[in-house]
Design a protein around this motif. Sequence first.
Motif, PDB file in Angstrom:
ATOM      1  N   GLU A 144       0.838  -1.206   0.000  1.00 35.48           N
ATOM      2  CA  GLU A 144       0.000   0.000   0.000  1.00 35.48           C
ATOM      3  C   GLU A 144       0.868   1.251   0.000  1.00 35.48           C
ATOM      4  O   GLU A 144       0.575   2.210  -0.708  1.00 35.48           O
ATOM      5  N   GLU A 145       1.918   1.240   0.786  1.00 34.50           N
ATOM      6  CA  GLU A 145       2.827   2.397   0.852  1.00 34.50           C
ATOM      7  C   GLU A 145       3.513   2.593  -0.504  1.00 34.50           C
ATOM      8  O   GLU A 145       3.629   3.713  -0.989  1.00 34.50           O
ATOM      9  N   ARG A 184       1.025   4.060  -2.858  1.00 32.62           N
ATOM     10  CA  ARG A 184       0.812   5.475  -2.536  1.00 32.62           C
ATOM     11  C   ARG A 184       1.960   6.331  -3.040  1.00 32.62           C
ATOM     12  O   ARG A 184       1.756   7.391  -3.635  1.00 32.62           O
ATOM     13  N   GLU A 244       1.891   9.255  -5.875  1.00 33.71           N
ATOM     14  CA  GLU A 244       2.393  10.604  -5.578  1.00 33.71           C
ATOM     15  C   GLU A 244       3.484  10.997  -6.565  1.00 33.71           C
ATOM     16  O   GLU A 244       3.524  12.128  -7.040  1.00 33.71           O
TER      17      GLU A 244
END
Length: 54
Positions: free
Chosen positions: A15-16, A19, A23
Amino acid sequence: MDTVAVIESGEGRDEELARLRAENGRLRKAEKEWELEREILRRAAAYFAKEMMK
């Protein structure tokens, strides 16, 4: 560490990573827009500077 904790930490990393990739894509798009705006302003400044010399 039990199996559930390993799976959760793996999902957390995924998930990180997702993300951060999102970004990064957003920032790259913004950078392209800023580069275009800077080029437009550079050309406008050159045009008006040339006009002032006439």
